[in-house]
Design an enzyme around this catalytic site. Structure first.
Site, short mmCIF file in Angstrom:
data_model
loop_
_atom_site.label_atom_id
_atom_site.label_comp_id
_atom_site.label_asym_id
_atom_site.label_seq_id
_atom_site.Cartn_x
_atom_site.Cartn_y
_atom_site.Cartn_z
N SER A 265 117.40 50.24 38.66
CA SER A 265 116.59 51.37 38.20
C SER A 265 115.81 51.00 36.95
CB SER A 265 117.49 52.56 37.88
OG SER A 265 118.22 52.27 36.70
N LYS A 266 114.95 51.91 36.56
CA LYS A 266 114.16 51.68 35.36
C LYS A 266 115.06 51.59 34.14
CE LYS A 266 110.43 53.48 32.58
NZ LYS A 266 111.24 53.75 31.40
N ARG A 267 116.17 52.33 34.21
CA ARG A 267 117.10 52.29 33.08
C ARG A 267 117.66 50.88 32.86
NH1 ARG A 267 121.19 56.47 33.89
NH2 ARG A 267 119.46 57.68 34.68
N ASP A 270 115.14 48.91 30.98
CA ASP A 270 115.13 49.19 29.54
C ASP A 270 116.33 48.55 28.86
OD1 ASP A 270 112.88 50.63 30.04
OD2 ASP A 270 113.91 52.57 30.13
#
Ligand code: GLU
Length: 513
Positions: A265-267, A270
């Site tokens: 995921s984008k998390r 990050d």
């Protein structure tokens, strides 16, 4: 009769295209090219509430960057357009009505409150996933439960309604997925999905099936997250009477987090500081930005090669493939069933391979650009020489400048840990003689002459060159490691070399413990 292969990539413009979506596009493209078929791009924008401005342009630009060129798309339409679902809106209702007439779909008038009340009732009765289905629909307000004249009156009065599919109560739905094999689902686990919304827009399921049919799609290659919808899609093909031309399905394995636990995921991006989008994306709603592979310095052909291997392999040890070679080698049979762990180091490895394979003259262009931004001027042939010695140590084009800065700018600081370990009287003696020899040397410096003068300087002092080599590097570059030093000397030239050695001799102090 064998139909011409027609595949499609059908993204929804709801934000930046995730790397998984780019992989789906790539596999569709490879399959089309391999089979001599066509690759279509269809924008699935029926959910107006999730529409994000700029997302469609982003999809177009990302595919363009990678050379994944659709044969038919909103920007390059073929004979079966339009290629944006919002522009196809008027055609869907007749198909929903066809199903209503055949008894495979029905009108439902339930309000949001009534649906919520049903959910609460079922939850209270400990139903795990409350659904509008073959059992619960009997207690709701729809054309299966209401008298015919009441249904007619409601429709005529303009009361809002949706059209739902009527899922059979007891039936086994089967499909033969090209990657997963036979998938069997019992219809009692399916719900009566909405096909037509109250705003007159079709849902994803209806629009997707109608369009795949009308666009002559032969293979649906898409992410595994759509596998649970596939039985419903099979039923829709059957109810429309299109089973004989139903596409074959291939559901691609998920892309997993680096540790293999769950979907990427984008998390994760990050958290680990790596991109999961092809290009930078600024969300127009939140203003948040997400980084992209392109801006991080990944080359399109390296990124493409990396992507191809996220779930597919050629069955041998080869890893480096151009697009042409991928097309040649690609087959759906060689796509794995299990999820693929995302490994950013592999992406970097690919980038390094592609960077090194580039001609020095091409790399020089990156360097010249970065130098210009710093207000420095260098001629192309010198930049090419520098690129040549730096590329073995670079992952991204920007590293050529970052790591090669010392070639242009003399160091004014020196790595303390190397100074304390390596800067000693021997080093000073060798460098002092080297400086004298260089000053007396009339020609311009080649790597060979730079080396033989240095060897002489060491042997004149009775010192083994190996013992002071790191100090010599330190004096000229400020650090203890880097590319081929004699090549560096020859490129920066005799005068610069002499001046750097003098500066080091004047400024560094020998530690006497
Ligand atoms: N619009 C869907 C998506 O965004 C397409 C799924 C499919 O390929 O059927 O992924």
């Amino acid at each position: 009769m064998n139909r011409e292969v027609r595949v499609r990539f059908a993204p929804s413009p709801t934000g930046a295209l995730h790397i998984g979506g780019v992989r789906t596009a790539l596999y569709n493209y490879l399959f089309a090219r391999k089979t001599g078929g066509k690759f279509l791009l269809r924008i699935e924008d029926t959910d107006q509430t999730r529409f994000v401005p700029g997302a469609e342009e982003y999809i177009q630009e990302a595919l363009n960057w990678l050379g994944i060129d659709p044969d038919e798309s909103p920007w390059n339409p073929g004979a079966v357009g339009p290629y944006r679902q919002s522009e196809r809106k008027p055609m869907y209702m007749q198909y929903a009505m066809d199903l209503v007439e055949k008894g495979h779909a029905y009108y439902a008038f339930d309000t949001a409150e009534e649906l919520e009340a049903m959910r609460q009732r079922l939850t209270a009765a400990r139903v795990v996933s409350p659904q509008y289905n073959s059992i619960t629909r009997t207690q709701m307000k729809n054309s299966l439960t209401l008298p015919e004249d009441e249904v007619k009156a409601r429709l005529e009065s303009g009361e809002p309604y949706v059209i739902r599919i009527k899922i059979p109560r007891k039936e086994e739905v089967r499909l033969n997925d090209l990657i997963r094999g036979w998938v069997m689902v019992h219809s009692s686990t399916l719900d009566d999905k909405v096909l037509m919304k109250s705003d007159g827009m079709p849902t994803y399921h209806l629009a997707n099936i109608v369009d795949d049919h009308l666009m002559g799609i032969t293979h649906v290659i898409r992410g595994e997250e759509w596998l649970p919808s596939a039985p419903l899609h099979v039923l829709l093909y059957r109810y429309f009477g299109w089973e004989d031309t139903m596409p074959e399905f291939a559901h691609l394995p998920l892309l997993l987090k680096p540790d293999g636990n769950g979907k990427l995921s984008k998390r994760d991006a990050d958290k680990h500081g790596f991109p999961v989008f092809p290009m930078d994306w600024k969300d127009p709603n939140s203003g948040e930005t997400a980084m992209g592979f392109r801006e991080q310095g990944y080359l399109p052909d390296a990124f493409l090669n990396f992507l191809a291997f996220l779930g597919w392999n050629p069955g041998d040890h080869r890893e480096l493939f151009t697009m042409e070679e991928l097309i040649e080698a690609f087959s759906i049979e060689r796509i794995g069933k299990s999820g693929t762990k995302f490994d950013i180091n592999k992406a970097k490895w690919y980038n390094e391979q592609y960077l090194r394979a580039k001609p020095d003259e091409d790399l020089a262009k990156y360097l010249v650009e970065d130098l210009q931004a710093e207000g420095l001027v260098v001629d192309e042939s010198k930049a090419a020489q520098i690129a040549h010695i730096m590329k073995e140590r670079a992952t991204f084009p920007a590293d050529l400048w970052k790591e090669g800065k010392f070639m242009f700018v003399a160091p004014n600081t020196f790595d303390e840990s190397v100074v304390s370990k390596r800067w000693n009287n021997d080093a000073v003696a060798v460098l002092t003689s080297y400086e004298e020899k260089l000053s007396a040397f009339a020609d311009s410096l080649s790597p060979e002459s730079a080396k033989s003068l240095l060897e002489e300087a060491a042997s004149d002092n009775g010192i083994k060159l190996g013992k002071v080599m790191q100090a010599v590097r330190l004096a000229v570059t400020g650090v203890g490691a880097g590319p081929d030093l004699m090549a560096v000397f020859s490129i920066i030239g005799k005068d610069e070399l002499i001046s750097r050695i003098r500066f080091a001799l004047n400024n560094l102090e020998v530690n006497t413990p």
